[in-house]
Design a protein around this motif. Sequence first.
Motif, short mmCIF file in Angstrom:
data_model
loop_
_atom_site.label_atom_id
_atom_site.label_comp_id
_atom_site.label_asym_id
_atom_site.label_seq_id
_atom_site.Cartn_x
_atom_site.Cartn_y
_atom_site.Cartn_z
N VAL A 1 -0.29 11.57 -0.79
CA VAL A 1 0.71 11.79 -1.85
C VAL A 1 0.63 13.23 -2.36
O VAL A 1 1.66 13.88 -2.55
CB VAL A 1 0.50 10.78 -3.00
CG1 VAL A 1 1.44 11.08 -4.16
CG2 VAL A 1 0.72 9.36 -2.51
N LEU B 1 2.91 9.82 -11.69
CA LEU B 1 2.75 8.74 -10.72
C LEU B 1 1.34 8.16 -10.71
O LEU B 1 1.03 7.27 -9.92
CB LEU B 1 3.06 9.26 -9.31
CG LEU B 1 4.48 9.76 -9.03
CD1 LEU B 1 4.54 10.38 -7.64
CD2 LEU B 1 5.49 8.64 -9.15
N ASP C 1 0.82 -1.21 0.00
CA ASP C 1 0.00 0.00 0.00
C ASP C 1 0.85 1.26 0.00
O ASP C 1 0.56 2.22 -0.69
CB ASP C 1 -0.91 0.01 1.24
CG ASP C 1 -2.30 -0.49 0.89
OD1 ASP C 1 -2.45 -1.02 -0.22
OD2 ASP C 1 -3.19 -0.35 1.74
N TRP D 1 4.33 1.79 -0.35
CA TRP D 1 5.69 1.96 -0.88
C TRP D 1 5.88 3.30 -1.58
O TRP D 1 6.91 3.95 -1.44
CB TRP D 1 6.07 0.80 -1.82
CG TRP D 1 5.29 0.79 -3.11
CD1 TRP D 1 4.12 0.16 -3.35
CD2 TRP D 1 5.63 1.47 -4.32
NE1 TRP D 1 3.69 0.39 -4.62
CE2 TRP D 1 4.61 1.19 -5.25
CE3 TRP D 1 6.71 2.28 -4.72
CZ2 TRP D 1 4.61 1.71 -6.54
CZ3 TRP D 1 6.71 2.78 -6.01
CH2 TRP D 1 5.67 2.49 -6.91
N LEU D 2 4.84 3.73 -2.30
CA LEU D 2 4.98 4.98 -3.05
C LEU D 2 5.20 6.16 -2.11
O LEU D 2 6.05 7.02 -2.36
CB LEU D 2 3.73 5.20 -3.90
CG LEU D 2 3.78 6.45 -4.79
CD1 LEU D 2 4.88 6.34 -5.82
CD2 LEU D 2 2.44 6.68 -5.48
N VAL D 3 4.43 6.18 -1.01
CA VAL D 3 4.58 7.27 -0.04
C VAL D 3 5.99 7.26 0.55
O VAL D 3 6.64 8.31 0.68
CB VAL D 3 3.52 7.14 1.07
CG1 VAL D 3 3.72 8.21 2.13
CG2 VAL D 3 2.12 7.24 0.48
N TRP E 1 0.26 4.55 -10.07
CA TRP E 1 0.68 3.87 -8.84
C TRP E 1 0.00 4.40 -7.59
O TRP E 1 0.16 3.87 -6.52
CB TRP E 1 2.20 4.01 -8.65
CG TRP E 1 3.00 3.30 -9.69
CD1 TRP E 1 2.90 1.98 -10.02
CD2 TRP E 1 4.00 3.86 -10.54
NE1 TRP E 1 3.79 1.68 -11.02
CE2 TRP E 1 4.48 2.82 -11.36
CE3 TRP E 1 4.55 5.14 -10.68
CZ2 TRP E 1 5.48 3.02 -12.31
CZ3 TRP E 1 5.54 5.34 -11.62
CH2 TRP E 1 6.00 4.28 -12.44
N ILE E 2 -0.70 5.54 -7.75
CA ILE E 2 -1.28 6.16 -6.55
C ILE E 2 -2.51 5.37 -6.11
O ILE E 2 -3.46 5.20 -6.88
CB ILE E 2 -1.65 7.64 -6.81
CG1 ILE E 2 -0.37 8.45 -7.04
CG2 ILE E 2 -2.42 8.22 -5.64
CD1 ILE E 2 -0.60 9.89 -7.43
N ARG E 3 -2.48 4.86 -4.86
CA ARG E 3 -3.64 4.16 -4.29
C ARG E 3 -4.71 5.18 -3.96
O ARG E 3 -4.41 6.19 -3.34
CB ARG E 3 -3.24 3.45 -3.00
CG ARG E 3 -2.13 2.46 -3.18
CD ARG E 3 -2.74 1.13 -3.47
NE ARG E 3 -1.72 0.21 -3.97
CZ ARG E 3 -1.81 -1.10 -3.81
NH1 ARG E 3 -2.83 -1.62 -3.18
NH2 ARG E 3 -0.87 -1.87 -4.30
N HIS F 1 -6.95 5.48 -1.70
CA HIS F 1 -7.15 5.94 -0.32
C HIS F 1 -5.92 6.64 0.22
O HIS F 1 -5.98 7.22 1.30
CB HIS F 1 -7.54 4.76 0.59
CG HIS F 1 -6.49 3.71 0.70
ND1 HIS F 1 -6.19 2.85 -0.34
CD2 HIS F 1 -5.65 3.38 1.70
CE1 HIS F 1 -5.23 2.03 0.02
NE2 HIS F 1 -4.88 2.33 1.26
N LEU F 2 -4.79 6.61 -0.51
CA LEU F 2 -3.60 7.32 -0.04
C LEU F 2 -3.32 8.56 -0.89
O LEU F 2 -2.28 9.19 -0.74
CB LEU F 2 -2.38 6.39 -0.06
CG LEU F 2 -2.38 5.27 0.97
CD1 LEU F 2 -1.16 4.39 0.79
CD2 LEU F 2 -2.42 5.83 2.38
N LEU G 1 8.51 8.30 -2.21
CA LEU G 1 8.38 9.74 -2.47
C LEU G 1 8.94 10.56 -1.32
O LEU G 1 9.65 11.53 -1.53
CB LEU G 1 6.91 10.10 -2.65
CG LEU G 1 6.33 10.14 -4.05
CD1 LEU G 1 4.92 10.71 -3.98
CD2 LEU G 1 7.18 10.99 -4.97
#
Lengths: 186, 208
Positions: free
Chosen positions: B76, B64, A7, A9-11, B67-69, B71-72, A14
């Motif tokens: 981001v 991006l 869930d 990894w991107l955060v 890849w952005i979920r 709920h997140l 970044l």
Amino acid sequence: MRRFLSDSWLVLVLGTCFSVALAATQTALAPRIEANRRAALTSAVFEVVPGTVRYTERRVGLRSIYECFDAEGTSLGWAIPASDFGFQDQIDVVFGLSLDGASILGLSVVDNKETPGLGNRIVEDAWRAQYAGLDTGQAVTVVKRPRRDESREVQAISGATISSQAVTRIVNDTNRELVPELRKGR
Amino acid sequence: MSTPEAGGDLARFRAGVWSENPVLVQLLGMCPTLAVTNSLENALVMGAAASFVVVCSNLVISLLRSWIRPHLRILVFTLTIASFVTLADRILQACLWDVSQKLGAFVPLIIVNCIIIARAEVCALRSRPLRAVADGLGVGLGFTLALALLGAVREVLGSRTLLGIPVPGAGFEPWIVMVLPAGAFLTLGAVIGVVNHLRGRAPKGAIG
């Protein structure tokens, strides 16, 4: 754990990338920002102690003050940064004191957010010039009409009594604390 | 209001400047609009800083986007925007010290400027990078023009100067109110009125 990583990894990536980028920017720009800050202080110091060509920092208690020298290296006096609340927000001033702390040499308002056209007239030369030559032996007072030959009165700006009093309070409070120290140091 | 997919990149750019102008039509970002437009210089620098941030954040979010979920996504967005705002703030302090002191907290506050997060959500998250950048440029320019218009009117009437230079022939007493917060509301109301009139689309019954 696996789900957490899939869930987020991107955060995490970044966050790491941006942190590195910002750290690099900070490293590159910090000297210039510091130089700008110093230049703003320097121009104020040169103004409030006339004739200054260089100054050195000195600590008195928790306060940083600046001893000012002319071209021959003779000590001319002190430049003192001080701040307190004005009408809407903090007022930052730098004012000059003679070497023995007995009189004020000049005052410069470095930053203020007082009402434009009223309180922010504290930056005007004519008003600030009233501080030059005042005695520090007694507190400076703000009056509506100054008496002639009175060396501890400042005329208020009409419509901006609070801002006028705030600047005077900053000067008085600082002097009460600092002048005995300057005397002792001599 | 058109969806971000409709029309070409140029149409997206033009929508941001005029028909979907963030300040004059969408009435977003009112806090900096009212607070920093007391002079043209402040308005231009604020507009430039916000434009830089919206273009960069739109580009990054668009790259991006797969890849952005969902709920997140807000996390981001905020992370991206905050990074570019910090960058802009540092650059201003290094290169334009005096203006950065005047703008004070309003540059860091671009982080919570709803125009920028709105562009990320509405456009960048579902557009190609080129379109997202065109959108950012349009919205940034629209924001800057609106601020500059307010700043110019308020500075001329309130201080009788423009970019700090005295306006020739301005013999009137400065309208102090124009550089105070009240002047921001008065000017904004007048400018929105004029823009609505020009667009010929004032909502029926909105004006008594």
